[in-house]
Design an enzyme around this catalytic site. Structure first.
Site, PDB file in Angstrom:
ATOM      1  N   ARG A 193     -16.231 100.170  39.384  1.00 49.19           N
ATOM      2  CA  ARG A 193     -16.513  99.317  38.209  1.00 49.19           C
ATOM      3  C   ARG A 193     -16.295  97.844  38.543  1.00 49.19           C
ATOM      4  O   ARG A 193     -16.931  96.979  37.960  1.00 49.19           O
ATOM      5  CB  ARG A 193     -15.599  99.702  37.048  1.00 49.19           C
ATOM      6  CG  ARG A 193     -16.006 100.924  36.266  1.00 49.19           C
ATOM      7  CD  ARG A 193     -15.171 101.032  35.010  1.00 49.19           C
ATOM      8  NE  ARG A 193     -15.055  99.726  34.391  1.00 49.19           N
ATOM      9  CZ  ARG A 193     -13.900  99.263  33.897  1.00 49.19           C
ATOM     10  NH1 ARG A 193     -12.805  99.972  33.947  1.00 49.19           N
ATOM     11  NH2 ARG A 193     -13.849  98.073  33.342  1.00 49.19           N
TER      12      ARG A 193
ATOM     13  N   ASP B 159      -3.510  92.545  35.405  1.00 51.35           N
ATOM     14  CA  ASP B 159      -4.458  93.226  36.296  1.00 51.35           C
ATOM     15  C   ASP B 159      -4.006  93.220  37.741  1.00 51.35           C
ATOM     16  O   ASP B 159      -4.427  94.067  38.527  1.00 51.35           O
ATOM     17  CB  ASP B 159      -5.839  92.564  36.207  1.00 51.35           C
ATOM     18  CG  ASP B 159      -6.454  92.745  34.832  1.00 51.35           C
ATOM     19  OD1 ASP B 159      -7.392  92.012  34.508  1.00 51.35           O
ATOM     20  OD2 ASP B 159      -5.963  93.591  34.083  1.00 51.35           O
TER      21      ASP B 159
ATOM     22  N   CYS C 165      -9.018 103.395  26.224  1.00 49.58           N
ATOM     23  CA  CYS C 165      -9.408 103.614  27.630  1.00 49.58           C
ATOM     24  C   CYS C 165      -8.147 104.087  28.352  1.00 49.58           C
ATOM     25  O   CYS C 165      -7.126 104.374  27.742  1.00 49.58           O
ATOM     26  CB  CYS C 165      -9.953 102.329  28.235  1.00 49.58           C
ATOM     27  SG  CYS C 165      -8.652 101.176  28.667  1.00 49.58           S
TER      28      CYS C 165
ATOM     29  N   ARG D 231      -6.425  99.959  23.017  1.00 50.77           N
ATOM     30  CA  ARG D 231      -7.385  98.835  23.130  1.00 50.77           C
ATOM     31  C   ARG D 231      -8.000  98.492  21.753  1.00 50.77           C
ATOM     32  O   ARG D 231      -9.206  98.606  21.552  1.00 50.77           O
ATOM     33  CB  ARG D 231      -8.480  99.124  24.138  1.00 50.77           C
ATOM     34  CG  ARG D 231      -8.027  99.501  25.518  1.00 50.77           C
ATOM     35  CD  ARG D 231      -7.245  98.435  26.264  1.00 50.77           C
ATOM     36  NE  ARG D 231      -7.997  97.272  26.643  1.00 50.77           N
ATOM     37  CZ  ARG D 231      -8.708  97.148  27.767  1.00 50.77           C
ATOM     38  NH1 ARG D 231      -8.774  98.179  28.578  1.00 50.77           N
ATOM     39  NH2 ARG D 231      -9.362  96.051  28.048  1.00 50.77           N
TER      40      ARG D 231
ATOM     41  N   LYS E 222     -15.541  89.706  37.941  1.00 49.32           N
ATOM     42  CA  LYS E 222     -16.070  90.693  36.986  1.00 49.32           C
ATOM     43  C   LYS E 222     -15.830  90.195  35.553  1.00 49.32           C
ATOM     44  O   LYS E 222     -16.723  90.231  34.717  1.00 49.32           O
ATOM     45  CB  LYS E 222     -15.348  92.022  37.181  1.00 49.32           C
ATOM     46  CG  LYS E 222     -15.577  93.033  36.054  1.00 49.32           C
ATOM     47  CD  LYS E 222     -14.836  94.322  36.269  1.00 49.32           C
ATOM     48  CE  LYS E 222     -13.444  94.281  35.712  1.00 49.32           C
ATOM     49  NZ  LYS E 222     -13.346  94.509  34.264  1.00 49.32           N
ATOM     50  N   ASN E 223     -14.621  89.684  35.294  1.00 49.43           N
ATOM     51  CA  ASN E 223     -14.261  89.340  33.921  1.00 49.43           C
ATOM     52  C   ASN E 223     -14.817  87.995  33.469  1.00 49.43           C
ATOM     53  O   ASN E 223     -14.560  87.563  32.357  1.00 49.43           O
ATOM     54  CB  ASN E 223     -12.743  89.395  33.743  1.00 49.43           C
ATOM     55  CG  ASN E 223     -12.247  90.817  33.863  1.00 49.43           C
ATOM     56  OD1 ASN E 223     -13.053  91.761  33.873  1.00 49.43           O
ATOM     57  ND2 ASN E 223     -10.950  90.993  33.992  1.00 49.43           N
TER      58      ASN E 223
HETATM   59  C1  EPZ Z   1      -9.503  91.515  29.296  1.00 49.51           C
HETATM   60  O1  EPZ Z   1      -9.426  92.678  28.491  1.00 49.51           O
HETATM   61  C2  EPZ Z   1      -9.904  92.010  30.678  1.00 49.51           C
HETATM   62  N1  EPZ Z   1     -11.209  92.663  30.610  1.00 49.51           N
HETATM   63  C3  EPZ Z   1      -8.848  92.968  31.194  1.00 49.51           C
HETATM   64  O2  EPZ Z   1      -9.219  93.312  32.517  1.00 49.51           O
HETATM   65  C4  EPZ Z   1      -7.512  92.261  31.247  1.00 49.51           C
HETATM   66  O3  EPZ Z   1      -6.513  93.183  31.641  1.00 49.51           O
HETATM   67  C5  EPZ Z   1      -7.164  91.709  29.857  1.00 49.51           C
HETATM   68  O4  EPZ Z   1      -8.234  90.851  29.403  1.00 49.51           O
HETATM   69  C6  EPZ Z   1      -5.886  90.904  29.865  1.00 49.51           C
HETATM   70  O5  EPZ Z   1      -6.000  89.852  30.764  1.00 49.51           O
HETATM   71  C7  EPZ Z   1     -12.323  91.904  30.615  1.00 49.51           C
HETATM   72  O6  EPZ Z   1     -12.263  90.690  30.624  1.00 49.51           O
HETATM   73  C8  EPZ Z   1     -13.624  92.635  30.623  1.00 49.51           C
HETATM   74  P1  EPZ Z   1      -7.031  91.385  25.586  1.00 49.51           P
HETATM   75  P2  EPZ Z   1      -9.277  92.499  26.888  1.00 49.51           P
HETATM   76  O7  EPZ Z   1      -7.911  91.384  24.392  1.00 49.51           O
HETATM   77  O8  EPZ Z   1     -10.110  91.376  26.426  1.00 49.51           O
HETATM   78  C9  EPZ Z   1      -4.270  93.557  22.407  1.00 49.51           C
HETATM   79  C10 EPZ Z   1      -9.589  94.706  34.328  1.00 49.51           C
HETATM   80  O9  EPZ Z   1      -8.757  95.313  34.985  1.00 49.51           O
HETATM   81  N2  EPZ Z   1      -5.382  93.331  21.456  1.00 49.51           N
HETATM   82  O10 EPZ Z   1      -6.478  90.113  26.084  1.00 49.51           O
HETATM   83  O11 EPZ Z   1      -9.482  93.830  26.260  1.00 49.51           O
HETATM   84  C11 EPZ Z   1      -4.603  94.680  23.385  1.00 49.51           C
HETATM   85  O12 EPZ Z   1      -4.275  95.928  22.831  1.00 49.51           O
HETATM   86  C12 EPZ Z   1      -9.512  94.678  32.830  1.00 49.51           C
HETATM   87  O13 EPZ Z   1     -10.487  93.982  34.811  1.00 49.51           O
HETATM   88  C13 EPZ Z   1      -5.195  93.620  20.109  1.00 49.51           C
HETATM   89  O14 EPZ Z   1      -4.121  94.068  19.712  1.00 49.51           O
HETATM   90  O15 EPZ Z   1      -7.744  92.112  26.787  1.00 49.51           O
HETATM   91  C14 EPZ Z   1      -3.737  94.368  24.572  1.00 49.51           C
HETATM   92  O16 EPZ Z   1      -2.431  94.881  24.335  1.00 49.51           O
HETATM   93  C15 EPZ Z   1      -8.512  95.671  32.323  1.00 49.51           C
HETATM   94  N3  EPZ Z   1      -6.219  93.431  19.234  1.00 49.51           N
HETATM   95  C16 EPZ Z   1      -3.663  92.842  24.559  1.00 49.51           C
HETATM   96  O17 EPZ Z   1      -4.098  92.427  23.268  1.00 49.51           O
HETATM   97  C17 EPZ Z   1      -7.436  92.939  19.654  1.00 49.51           C
HETATM   98  O18 EPZ Z   1      -8.358  92.757  18.798  1.00 49.51           O
HETATM   99  C18 EPZ Z   1      -4.548  92.202  25.628  1.00 49.51           C
HETATM  100  O19 EPZ Z   1      -5.854  92.448  25.293  1.00 49.51           O
HETATM  101  C19 EPZ Z   1      -7.613  92.656  21.026  1.00 49.51           C
HETATM  102  C20 EPZ Z   1      -6.577  92.851  21.907  1.00 49.51           C
END
Ligand code: EPZ
Length: 419
Positions: free
Chosen positions: A398, A306, A116, A121, A22-23
């Site tokens: 999803r 995840d 979410c 997020r 998915k990701n």
């Molecule tokens: C991706 O989300 C995945 N989603 C998530 O999978 C996964 O849990 C996550 O990466 C971590 O591996 C998709 O790929 C669609 P991040 P993403 O930006 O990109 C902080 C699932 O279960 N952050 O690496 O949103 C954020 O708050 C989903 O399939 C900022 O602070 O994850 C979090 O604490 C859930 N500022 C951390 O980084 C930003 O601008 C990780 O977020 C962006 C992120």
């Protein structure tokens, strides 16, 4: 509302093909916006997040269709640059379309993705990076307006946190920007490598995808591509946890063991027998699981957030007490209250969870709180005595293609009750 109903305590046996990731498919579908020729993407999972992504592409005027696990996209003509509030609410990770829309049309409007189930997020890293590349971004009335009238330009960007989504958005924006973009402290997840491979096959010049420093030499045009999405490492971990929790033996085909080394080590510590080949994993759990001393989530290649709910669920029936520390998301434990309805003994304190293994879980009514938390309830229901009914299963749909069919195929007594 539709539900999943499980009669537990059936061991799982058999073989399964693991779905595409998915990701990975989500950023690759976003990347097709940059491609001026037809793209054919294979191994796309049939999940609602892909359906939502196709709705976004159609709203942009892109011609796209899904036939089984193959999606065909023709972005030769694009006549919009906005993602509606309803679609953003349907899938908050639509934010990763921002870089691609901006790169192709020089403008983009999305509604603020908001939080979410997992927490606030934020997208500050996404927006600050796009601004460094020349985008003018204003936020008002719940919308984020991006403009780059002269097109985006390459920039050197250091990410204070290796955000997966921000890394993907920068790569998408940089692929057709003017000049070189360098991302320092980039996310290294396998899905980043898959995105870079897709874009390079369409004519991009991206080096270091999947490492902590990514170089993107912008090109003027991208053509088309035919691409196969990598297997979903979290879905693989899900079926492994279900087999481990029920005491079965399963073989997962079309997986990439090299993507789940940290996950495999947890299953081995829990006393599962694991055999791997280049594209398959066989897990045998012939006796009660052992507790795992400590699991701490972190960015790739460490243990992924995840997979946390899945292994925490299977450890509910292990011998001894396991310790779990969630370091990525603030609010990832909501599903634990639902697990307790099945008799799980879990104490949480901030981002720490103590899982005291119990002799048995007992089926109950519960509700999915998020995608992986919902899958954790399925895992717990499979290992519980009696009947478990899971509501709010739209969360599970999803990210899991036919989880009911797949688990039935492995011998589970599990039904989908349409509501
Ligand atoms: C991706 O989300 C995945 N989603 C998530 O999978 C996964 O849990 C996550 O990466 C971590 O591996 C998709 O790929 C669609 P991040 P993403 O930006 O990109 C902080 C699932 O279960 N952050 O690496 O949103 C954020 O708050 C989903 O399939 C900022 O602070 O994850 C979090 O604490 C859930 N500022 C951390 O980084 C930003 O601008 C990780 O977020 C962006 C992120």
């Amino acid at each position: 509302m539709s539900e999943i109903v499980i009669e537990g305590k059936r061991k799982l046996f058999g073989e399964l093909e693991v779905q595409g990731a998915k990701n990975s498919v989500l950023p690759v579908l976003a990347a097709t916006i940059l491609c001026e020729r037809e793209c054919v993407i294979h191994n796309c999972p049939k999940i609602s997040d892909v359906d939502t992504s196709l709705k976004i592409l159609k709203d942009l005027g892109v011609d796209c269709k899904a036939e089984g696990n193959t999606v065909t996209v023709d972005s030769s003509v694009i006549n919009d640059y906005k993602i509606s509030e309803s679609l953003m609410r349907e899938m908050r990770s639509s934010v990763m379309f921002l870089g691609a829309i901006l790169g192709r049309t020089k403008k983009a409007v999305i509604s603020s993705p908001g939080g979410c189930e997992l927490g606030p997020r934020p997208i500050d890293l996404h927006l600050s990076s796009l601004k460094k590349m020349g985008a003018v971004i204003t936020e008002e009335h719940g919308f984020i307006n991006c403009l780059a009238p002269n097109g985006l330009k390459g920039a050197e960007i250091y990410l204070s946190f290796p955000s997966v989504g921000a890394t993907e958005n920068i790569i998408l924006a940089a692929a057709t920007a003017k000049g070189l973009t360098i991302i320092h402290n980039a996310a290294k997840e396998p899905e980043i490598s898959d995105l870079a491979d897709f874009l390079n096959s369409a004519g991009a010049r991206i080096y270091g995808g999947g490492s902590d420093t990514v170089y993107i030499h912008g090109v003027e045009h991208l053509g088309g591509s035919e691409h196969i999405i990598i297997p979903d490492r979290i879905v693989a971990a899900t079926y492994m946890a279900c087999a481990a929790a029920t005491g079965g033996k399963i073989k997962l085909n079309s997986v990439m063991p090299s993507h789940i080394v940290a996950i495999l080590s947890v299953f081995k510590e829990a006393d599962c027998d694991i055999k791997v080949s280049s594209k398959s994993i066989t897990l045998t759990a012939s006796h009660k699981l052992k507790r795992v001393e400590k699991i701490s989530t972190a960015v790739y290649p460490a243990f992924p957030t995840d997979a946390g709910p899945l292994v925490l669920s299977m450890l509910c029936v292990a011998n001894g007490t396991s310790v779990f520390k969630e370091n990525i998301f603030e609010n990832r434990f909501r599903y634990i209250d639902e697990l307790k309805r099945l008799g799980a003994k879990i104490k949480t304190e901030g981002n720490l969870a103590l899982i005291e293994g119990v002799d048995k879980l007992t089926g109950a009514g519960c509700k999915a709180t998020d995608l992986r938390g919902g899958a954790a309830l399925v895992c717990a229901g499979l290992s519980a005595y009696g009947k478990t009914t899971i509501g709010e299963i739209q969360h599970i749909e999803r990210g899991y293609e036919d989880i009911v069919g797949n688990l039935s195929h492995l011998g589970a007594d599990i039904k989908y009750i349409k509501g």
